[in-house]
Design a protein around this motif. Structure first.
Motif, mmCIF file in Angstrom:
data_model
loop_
_atom_site.group_PDB
_atom_site.id
_atom_site.type_symbol
_atom_site.label_atom_id
_atom_site.label_comp_id
_atom_site.label_asym_id
_atom_site.label_seq_id
_atom_site.Cartn_x
_atom_site.Cartn_y
_atom_site.Cartn_z
ATOM 1 N N HIS A 9 -6.942 92.326 -20.668
ATOM 2 C CA HIS A 9 -5.561 91.834 -20.672
ATOM 3 C C HIS A 9 -5.384 90.536 -19.889
ATOM 4 N N LYS A 10 -6.353 90.223 -18.996
ATOM 5 C CA LYS A 10 -6.242 88.931 -18.318
ATOM 6 C C LYS A 10 -7.174 87.940 -19.017
ATOM 7 N N ARG A 11 -6.690 87.329 -20.065
ATOM 8 C CA ARG A 11 -7.562 86.516 -20.900
ATOM 9 C C ARG A 11 -8.073 85.254 -20.212
ATOM 10 N N ALA A 12 -7.247 84.687 -19.364
ATOM 11 C CA ALA A 12 -7.593 83.397 -18.770
ATOM 12 C C ALA A 12 -8.875 83.480 -17.940
ATOM 13 N N ILE A 13 -9.131 84.641 -17.332
ATOM 14 C CA ILE A 13 -10.305 84.800 -16.474
ATOM 15 C C ILE A 13 -11.589 84.443 -17.215
ATOM 16 N N PHE A 14 -11.665 84.885 -18.483
ATOM 17 C CA PHE A 14 -12.896 84.710 -19.233
ATOM 18 C C PHE A 14 -13.167 83.245 -19.518
ATOM 19 N N LEU A 15 -12.127 82.573 -19.882
ATOM 20 C CA LEU A 15 -12.303 81.180 -20.232
ATOM 21 C C LEU A 15 -12.649 80.376 -18.982
#
Lengths: 518, 173
Positions: free
Chosen positions: A192-198
């Motif tokens: 759910h925390k997508r920004a972390i991956f990028l």
């Protein structure tokens, strides 16, 4: 094959393989599929007729809202009286699961060995889950220095972004970057925390060589007790050096723990034979990524399949009769894979509307000593369906032939189709092997035969590509690495079911025009 | 063993396709089966069903008036012989010198006679038009075909030709 017990009280939902809260559309789709499977004109099995009538009966009730309501009430009443065994987590579809078509069912008793083919069509014994299953996915990202070339690292970042986009908030994703040394970019984290991956991905800088086994050993601890599939996806552009045996050993361990590994190759230098074996051991598959739009057609298919997997794994164990050799075993659906011939073979998972398709090629020994009319067992085996919860379900699978003199039947169409595609795949393999040995003329011959065969089947676009490569081979006396990948994966995709092939073709064609040139 | 009628490669019994050229061997087996006398009435098993796709004898007339009849029901390979393999129509024996080893193929398909150039070096012409390699072209009775430096008129009874064949007009023009 499991017999269908007609004396038992039948459940119409189970007959159609849908859940109790299925929508009318789902019921109609399931009905259509069941008709295709059980129509007596299409299915020669003796129980097909009876089952077909049952399917019609089930549809008549479930497609009518009033009748369905009444039927639901009777089900509720009966479930109160019968023991339900807790929450009844999965619904079994009590119908025969395995169909086998063989090249010839009557084998002449010859003094010489013969070839024999069996095509397996296998359906999971359970209905697909109502909710998508939570996935546990590790991405292994090759950051060796060659990734810098041709915008490959940029493509990988797009691929990761696409994976993140397709995953659901309940899925967990971990990332490892590897060269000679692996580095964990991110421990498995809910999506759910997508920004972390990028953000984690932005720290990847190309350096060093490619060593897959080390990276694999970092993920060794992935197999957990979680309810969903455990997956490892490898994004690579290179060859691994000297650690193949170790990597394969790890893959075998994973297969036992229920981890499935898929690989995605970029560019033209990666080692498809090795990755094929590695992924094949776990029931996964290897793909050639030619560009972003290829990713956009392939990834949704794969993620959807894992989200709605009916089983954790399907294992095939078997004994061969003396003198029989299993020459090759190919999975032709839902993804193509060159599987091992040593049991147990992991066949992987299928999605909601999918079945496993596999082609087996056998060498039969001289059979002249057998009496006319004798039945002879080629293979005696078991299919073991491993569910996400509960006990495994096993299904015996025995392949037999009749031995005798008699008119030779025409092989069934599905078998011809599958063997023809395998032949095409092998023609390009033979061509590439001949080229490597310096037998140029032969290599060229194989390719032009392949082009002719493709033409004969109306695959003109592919035929022209192959013909062009035959011409290039003549003119430049060499086969470019990208031409080899094109041949390998072009013919491999042809082994897929026709509709899947069409969809993938469109995806690849799109990428051919859009992707940045090498 | 089975021998591929197209390229001569040896395959195991039970093979469905030739591993060297992709030729559908199972068709050959089925055809042989259909021609085998049935134990019941002594007639070929599938004779009645096969009637529709009846094929006639194919004869080639060379410019010098000699005729050559093609044996069997095809497909026929036109080419030069090699150490291992004899084509059905040996161009070398007919005096041609520029015909490729595997030059072209003639075959019956859907009731018509077709010719395919197999990527030959010096090309195949039908009524003066060069064929695109690997694209089958339907032949009509009386068409002139040229394989490199070998030319012949193809003669056969075409049971299913509808209109007068356009090739005659081509010839006249």
């Amino acid at each position: 094959m499991s017999a269908f017990d007609f004396s038992q009280q039948v459940n119409y939902y189970e007959v159609l393989g849908v859940s109790r809260n299925a929508t009318p559309e789902e019921i109609r789709a399931a009905y259509r599929e069941a008709v295709r499977r059980w129509h007596p004109d299409l299915n020669p099995a003796p129980e097909a007729h009876e089952y077909f009538l049952l399917v019609r009966q089930a549809y008549e009730v479930l497609s009518n809202p009033k009748k369905r309501q009444a039927y639901d009430r009777t089900l509720e009443q009966s479930s109160e009286t019968s023991e339900m065994g807790g929450t009844a987590p999965v619904e079994r579809v009590r119908a025969p699961q395995v169909r086998v078509r063989v090249s010839y069912s009557l084998i002449p008793p010859l003094e010489e060995p013969q070839l024999w083919y069996a095509f397996l069509i296998i359906r999971a014994p359970w209905a697909p889950p109502r909710q998508p299953r939570p996935l546990n996915l590790w991405l292994l990202i090759d950051r060796s220095s060659s990734m810098r070339n041709g915008g490959k690292l940029a493509l990988v970042k797009e691929m990761v972004a696409e994976v993140v986009r397709l995953l659901r908030p309940t899925d967990r994703l971990g990332m490892i970057a590897f060269d000679d040394r692996p580095a964990v970019l991110l421990q498995p984290t809910p999506v759910h925390k997508r920004a972390i991956f990028l953000h984690a991905l932005s720290q990847v800088r190309p350096q060093g060589g490619t060593e897959i086994a080390r990276a694999l050993s970092v993920v060794e601890s992935v197999g957990g007790r979680s309810r969903g599939p455990h997956l490892v996806w490898i994004f690579t552009d290179g060859r691994t050096y000297g650690d193949e045996a170790r990597a394969l050993h790890l893959a075998r361990q994973w297969a036992r723990q229920g981890v499935i590994c898929d690989a995605f190759g970029l560019g033209e230098d990666w080692n498809e034979a090795f990755l094929d074996r590695l992924t094949g051991l776990t029931g996964g598959s290897t793909h050639f990524i030619s560009g972003l739009s290829m990713v956009k057609t392939l990834f949704p298919d794969l993620i959807r399949r894992y989200h709605h997997a009916r089983v954790r794994q399907l294992n095939f164990t078997f004994d061969l009769s003396p003198g029989v050799k299993l020459r090759a075993l190919y999975r032709m659906g839902p993804e193509v894979a060159h599987l091992g011939v040593e049991p147990p073979v992991a066949l992987g998972v299928v999605g909601p509307q999918e079945r496993w398709l596999a082609l087996a090629e056998f060498e039969l020994p001289p059979l002249y000593r057998l009496e006319d009319g004798a039945r002879w067992t080629v293979l005696d085996g078991t299919l073991e369906f491993l569910p996400f919860r509960g006990r495994p379900y096993t299904e015996p699978l025995r392949l037999e032939v009749h031995v005798g003199q008699g008119p030779r039947s025409v092989p069934p169409k599905v078998v011809r189709h599958a063997v023809e595609r395998l032949t095409w795949y092998r023609l390009q393999l033979a061509s590439r092997a001949a080229w490597r040995d310096g037998r140029l003329h032969e290599a060229q011959q194989y390719l032009s035969h392949l082009a002719q065969s493709l033409n004969r089947r109306g695959l003109g676009r592919m035929a022209r590509r192959v013909q062009q490569q035959a011409l290039d081979l003549e003119r430049f006396q060499r086969l470019e690495p990208e031409a080899e990948k094109d041949l390998e994966f072009g013919t491999r995709m042809l082994m897929l079911p026709a509709d899947v092939y069409e969809a993938r073709q469109r995806g690849q064609r799109g990428s051919a025009t859009r992707s940045p040139s090498k | 063993m089975l021998k591929c009628p197209y390229c001569g490669h040896q395959e195991w019994v039970g093979a469905l396709f030739c591993q060297q050229c992709g030729y559908p061997l199972w068709e050959e087996v089925a055809r042989a089966e259909a021609q085998r006398p049935s134990p019941v009435n002594g007639k070929p098993a599938a004779a009645s069903r096969r009637r529709k796709t009846a094929i006639s004898r194919v004869t080639l007339r060379l410019p010098d008036g000699h005729t050559v009849t093609l044996q069997g029901s095809g497909p026929w390979l036109v080419g030069r012989p090699t150490a291992t393999h004899q084509p059905d129509l040996d161009a070398q024996a007919l005096g041609a010198r520029h015909v490729s080893r595997q030059h072209a193929r003639l075959e019956w398909r859907r009731g018509g006679l077709y010719i395919v150039d197999l990527g030959s070096t010096n090309g195949t012409w039908v009524n003066g038009r060069r064929l695109t390699p690997h694209e089958p072209k339907r032949l009509h009775d009386g068409d002139w075909v040229r394989w490199a430096d070998l030319e012949a008129q193809v003669l056969f009874d075409a049971p299913h030709t509808q209109t007068p064949s356009p090739s005659q007009e081509d010839l006249a023009s």
